[in-house]
Design a protein around this motif. Structure first.
Motif, short mmCIF file in Angstrom:
data_model
loop_
_atom_site.label_atom_id
_atom_site.label_comp_id
_atom_site.label_asym_id
_atom_site.label_seq_id
_atom_site.Cartn_x
_atom_site.Cartn_y
_atom_site.Cartn_z
N VAL A 178 -8.76 7.39 -5.08
CA VAL A 178 -8.19 6.04 -5.19
C VAL A 178 -9.28 5.01 -4.86
N PRO A 228 -6.41 0.84 -2.46
CA PRO A 228 -5.00 1.10 -2.14
C PRO A 228 -4.09 -0.05 -2.52
N LYS A 265 0.83 -1.20 0.00
CA LYS A 265 0.00 0.00 0.00
C LYS A 265 0.87 1.26 0.00
N ASN A 268 2.47 1.61 -3.40
CA ASN A 268 1.50 2.06 -4.39
C ASN A 268 1.17 3.54 -4.21
N ALA A 269 1.02 3.95 -2.93
CA ALA A 269 0.71 5.35 -2.66
C ALA A 269 1.84 6.26 -3.12
#
Length: 422
Positions: A199, A202, A170, A173-174
């Protein structure tokens, strides 16, 4: 040499067991006494009086615990075999439930061994009654749960590791998603601008993108797009699309030319077994002299139409018909349109995650273009920031119905002071 008898058997050879001998052995195994079946069962058995005193226990359970029969029978209660936590649970839950229901099954407990260790077990107890229906004793079956406990511990460890890995993913990805978007929007004199990225999950990087940047001669370029798919592959295309559009606009700011350039790049790069394409709307902002306002030229490659919310409350969709997806064909058709933003007008762009959100009350279960148009009419006249704030609330109201990322971008020409006072 060994000779043979008249039946052809070798002299001096040991007798060979035949099918009848195997059947005899099998029958002998079936004739085990009930006592042997009890003592050497694959699970533990014990019987206690109603107050818990051990009256009988089989050899299997004794071996597991490391006791002799005389150590326990008539000397200890079942609760004496439990750990401290197990005794508390037995007194407060197990015992009362057994007396009330007459049976308790599959309870996980730990028994103390003679050597001070712990034996994880699953316990089932039943109250046996006499002919008069009165309770006489408690019979308990004990199953060795060591393998099960090990499995559960390993499963819990794997789950915790999976949760940690998911959190790391997560965060990654963020960070990647943030790198694919401009940290801030540039300041355009005489124009208010707002943007938002929603989004959907996540766990995956989305393929939506937008940008606003200065060009020569006091003009500004902007774009908003959506790459097909999600994950690392989509992120790679997103990055390529952003930097290709910005570079192309420097050499030729014409929106149609910029999208044509991107189409060529994507078609060459991803024209194999894993084709990649996107929808994009590219615009050019040009201040309209001393009159105020901006002239906006839009080019679209298969992207959802922008919305123009006028200062008098009118809302128009700005379709760019026949605009084709970017990256699919060597020479995609790019649709263009030109509008003027006057003081009080707001231009709103979005990706299809908004209109394709799942919702109730529609024929196909999607939010749809018509619902968005009606929503915009409720907002107009409005500002860029108020538009984006309302869209954020709308997306939040869909909850898990939003299964695709959504990017929105809004431009507003502020009213003149004299107009605000009217």
């Amino acid at each position: 040499m060994c000779g043979t008898d008249r039946d052809g058997k070798s002299e001096g050879s040991p007798p060979v067991a035949g099918p009848s001998d195997d059947q005899a052995v099998f029958s002998a195994l079936l004739e085990d006494s009930a006592e042997d079946l009890y003592e050497n069962a694959p699970c533990g058995y014990l019987s206690t009086t109603l107050d818990g005193r051990i009256a009988k226990i089989n050899r299997t359970l004794l071996n597991w615990l490391g006791y002799e029969n005389g150590d326990l029978v008539g000397r200890k209660d079942f609760a004496d075999l439990l750990t401290v936590g197990g005794r508390i649970y037995h007194e407060t839950h197990f015992g009362p439930l057994l007396r009330m229901q007459g049976e308790v099954s599959g309870i996980a407990l730990d028994l103390r061994t003679a050597g001070g260790g712990r034996l994880p077990v699953l316990v089932t107890s039943v109250i046996r009654r006499g002919n008069d229906g009165q309770p006489m004793l408690i019979r308990t079956t004990v199953f060795d749960a060591r393998d099960r406990r090990t499995y559960e511990s390993e499963l819990l460890r794997a789950r915790k590791e999976s949760d940690r890995e998911r959190e790391r993913l997560k965060r990654l990805n963020a960070a990647l998603q943030k790198a694919l978007l401009p940290p801030t929007l540039v300041d355009v004199p005489g124009l208010d601008v707002a943007a938002y990225y929603h989004v959907a999950s996540p766990d995956e990087v989305g393929g939506d993108f937008y940008d606003l940047f200065p060009l020569a001669s006091g003009t500004w370029g902007f774009f908003l797009g959506d790459v097909c798919g999600k994950g690392a592959a989509a992120a790679a295309v997103t990055s390529l699309a952003r930097y290709t559009l910005r570079a192309a606009a420097v050499y030729d700011p014409d929106p149609a030319a910029a999208l044509a350039n991107l189409n060529t790049v994507l078609n060459h790069e991803y024209n194999g077994d894993d084709p990649r394409f996107c929808t994009v709307i590219f615009g050019l902002l040009t201040p309209d002299g001393d009159v105020g306002g901006f002239r906006v030229t839009l080019a679209s490659g298969g992207h959802p139409p922008a919305l123009l919310m006028r200062s008098d409350g009118r809302v128009d969709s700005l379709p760019t018909p026949d605009g084709q997806l970017i990256g699919v064909l060597p020479d995609a058709h790019i649709a263009t349109t030109t509008i003027r933003l006057d003081p009080g007008d707001t231009l709103f762009l979005h990706t299809d995650g908004l209109t394709e959100a799942h919702t109730l009350g529609t024929a196909d279960g999607r939010y749809g273009d018509e619902a968005l148009l009606a929503f915009a009419r409720e907002l107009a006249p409005t500002t860029a920031h108020d538009t984006v704030a309302a869209i954020r609330d709308l997306l939040d109201s869909f909850g898990t119905g939003v299964d695709d990322d959504t990017a929105v971008l809004a431009f507003n020409v502020p009213r003149r002071s004299s107009e605000e006072q009217m």
